[in-house]
Design an enzyme around this catalytic site. Structure first.
Site, PDB file in Angstrom:
ATOM      1  N   ASN A  75      60.926 -53.678 -68.786  1.00 22.50           N
ATOM      2  CA  ASN A  75      59.422 -53.936 -68.720  1.00 22.50           C
ATOM      3  C   ASN A  75      58.648 -53.084 -67.531  1.00 22.50           C
ATOM      4  O   ASN A  75      59.022 -53.655 -66.370  1.00 22.50           O
ATOM      5  CB  ASN A  75      59.103 -55.389 -68.632  1.00 22.50           C
ATOM      6  CG  ASN A  75      57.497 -55.737 -68.757  1.00 22.50           C
ATOM      7  OD1 ASN A  75      56.871 -54.623 -68.481  1.00 22.50           O
ATOM      8  ND2 ASN A  75      57.368 -57.159 -68.894  1.00 22.50           N
ATOM      9  N   CYS A  92      49.977 -55.753 -67.347  1.00 26.60           N
ATOM     10  CA  CYS A  92      50.787 -54.833 -68.279  1.00 26.60           C
ATOM     11  C   CYS A  92      49.844 -54.274 -69.306  1.00 26.60           C
ATOM     12  O   CYS A  92      50.221 -53.220 -70.101  1.00 26.60           O
ATOM     13  CB  CYS A  92      51.786 -55.718 -68.988  1.00 26.60           C
ATOM     14  SG  CYS A  92      52.993 -56.443 -67.887  1.00 26.60           S
ATOM     15  N   HIS A  97      53.562 -53.146 -76.341  1.00 31.50           N
ATOM     16  CA  HIS A  97      54.326 -53.260 -74.786  1.00 31.50           C
ATOM     17  C   HIS A  97      55.705 -53.400 -74.821  1.00 31.50           C
ATOM     18  O   HIS A  97      55.965 -54.653 -75.715  1.00 31.50           O
ATOM     19  CB  HIS A  97      53.219 -54.536 -74.154  1.00 31.50           C
ATOM     20  CG  HIS A  97      53.944 -54.734 -72.847  1.00 31.50           C
ATOM     21  ND1 HIS A  97      54.188 -53.782 -71.835  1.00 31.50           N
ATOM     22  CD2 HIS A  97      54.044 -56.185 -72.185  1.00 31.50           C
ATOM     23  CE1 HIS A  97      54.477 -54.170 -70.839  1.00 31.50           C
ATOM     24  NE2 HIS A  97      54.593 -55.695 -71.134  1.00 31.50           N
TER      25      HIS A  97
END
Ligand code: COA
Length: 332
Positions: free
Chosen positions: A289, A118, A259
């Protein structure tokens, strides 16, 4: 250092791509033992996008990349470096960036994939910035993209509700000091490698052994609760670190773009930074996500929503498997 050497890089174009197909929490109720209420209150996610059966990573990257080039007003041949951050490549060989290169017409670009889960996009921006600073590259295409729905275990309710597909692209070009990417930081702590992992499908548990699939190893696995705590701490520390080094108070930021993994993580970090809700960008409700695509997709949505404007001071901070985490302070 030459007098004419550019000192940093600025974002001159952006483009995003989401698959058309939307998977809602109600859709997931029909797949695993879960509920819209559980997913929405624990994660903030209401829907995520999912590639069609005949779509793959390169299709999303081509769409996002072409949009970013158009936004920057550049011809594809003007790009001299292309970095694709992804944890879900189209195939192990060649790199997905190489598959994309002829489709985008990036005839003069060296291409490679970067794997930092990520945090991949912010890592890639940091790499691109170094090449622009030294003059080795002038125009760099950086893309964060994932097809995570191809790697989730649709029998595991603790992970399959979290992830979505998408791609976000930016073009970086030379900038004067004080503009563009002002400061970056990146960290890795492999002692926590087992918190978020896809153990099978590589050379340890190879795809050519039936037991790999029988043990459901080529799927994303996450120890969510432990990850949550580390994520809040790491995101807060690296954000404050970058701001302190730059001599900037959190309150001076126009926007914080964290994030997008979980709304409770985002809010906890926002509170620790002392930021009011209107300075913390959230789109996890719409996209879930999306790992390496998360930050660029949030940046693009923030521009569209009028929350990120040219000249604004923004901080983007990512966290993910590795563990990796990274932050970038930029004047947009
Ligand atoms: N639907 C319904 N119940 C679920 C569920 C789902 N989709 N997923 C888990 N549960 C259950 C668990 O089985 C558990 O039940 P039990 O108490 O009977 O054992 C209960 O909910 C609580 O599980 P827990 O894992 O403690 O929940 P949580 O509040 O920590 O939320 C996450 C889980 C994954 C949403 C959260 O931990 C998280 O977001 N972690 C961080 C993820 C992250 O940041 N990743 C970033 C890098 S990619």
């Amino acid at each position: 250092m030459h007098d004419d050497m550019p000192r940093t890089a600025r974002i001159t174009g952006m483009g995003g791509a989401l698959p058309e197909r939307v998977l809602t929490n109600e859709d997931l109720e029909r797949i695993v033992d879960t509920s819209d209420e559980w997913i929405a209150t624990r994660t903030g996610i209401r829907q995520r996008h999912m590639v069609a059966d005949d779509e793959a990573l390169s299709d999303l990257v081509v769409r996002a990349g072409a949009a970013a080039l158009e936004d920057a007003g550049l011809e594809p041949g003007e790009i001299d470096l292309f970095i694709l951050a992804t944890a879900t490549p189209e195939q192990p060989i060649p790199a997905t960036s190489a598959i994309v290169q002829p489709r985008l017409g990036l005839v003069n670009a060296a291409c490679f994939d970067l794997s930092a889960a990520c945090s991949g996009f912010v890592y890639a921006v940091n790499v691109a910035r170094q090449f622009i600073t030294t003059g080795e590259a002038r125009r760099v295409l950086v893309v964060g993209a994932e097809c995570l729905t191809r790697y989730v275990d649709w029998t595991d309710r603790t992970t399959c509700v979290l992830f979505g597909d998408g791609a976000g692209a930016i073009v970086l070009e030379p900038a004067e000091p004080g503009d563009g990417i002002l400061r970056t930081a990146w960290r890795t702590d492999g002692r926590y490698a087992d918190l978020i992992q896809m153990p099978g499908g590589g050379c340890r548990f190879p795809p050519n052994r039936p037991e790999t699939l029988e043990a459901r190893l080529p799927f994303i696995k996450m120890r969510g609760n432990e990850t949550f705590k580390v994520a809040v701490r790491a995101l807060t520390e690296i954000s404050l670190g970058v701001l302190t080094e730059a001599g900037i108070e959190p309150g001076d930021l126009d926007l914080f773009i964290p994030h997008q993994a979980n709304i409770r993580i985002i809010q906890a970090v926002g509170n620790r930074l002392g930021l009011p809700a209107e300075k913390v960008y959230i789109n996890v409700d719409r996209v879930g996500n999306t790992s390496a695509a998360s930050i660029p997709l949030a940046m693009i949505d923030a521009v569209r929503d009028g929350r990120l404007k040219r000249g604004d001071l923004a901080l983007a901070t990512a966290f993910g498997g590795g563990l990796t985490w990274a932050s970038m302070l930029f004047r947009f």
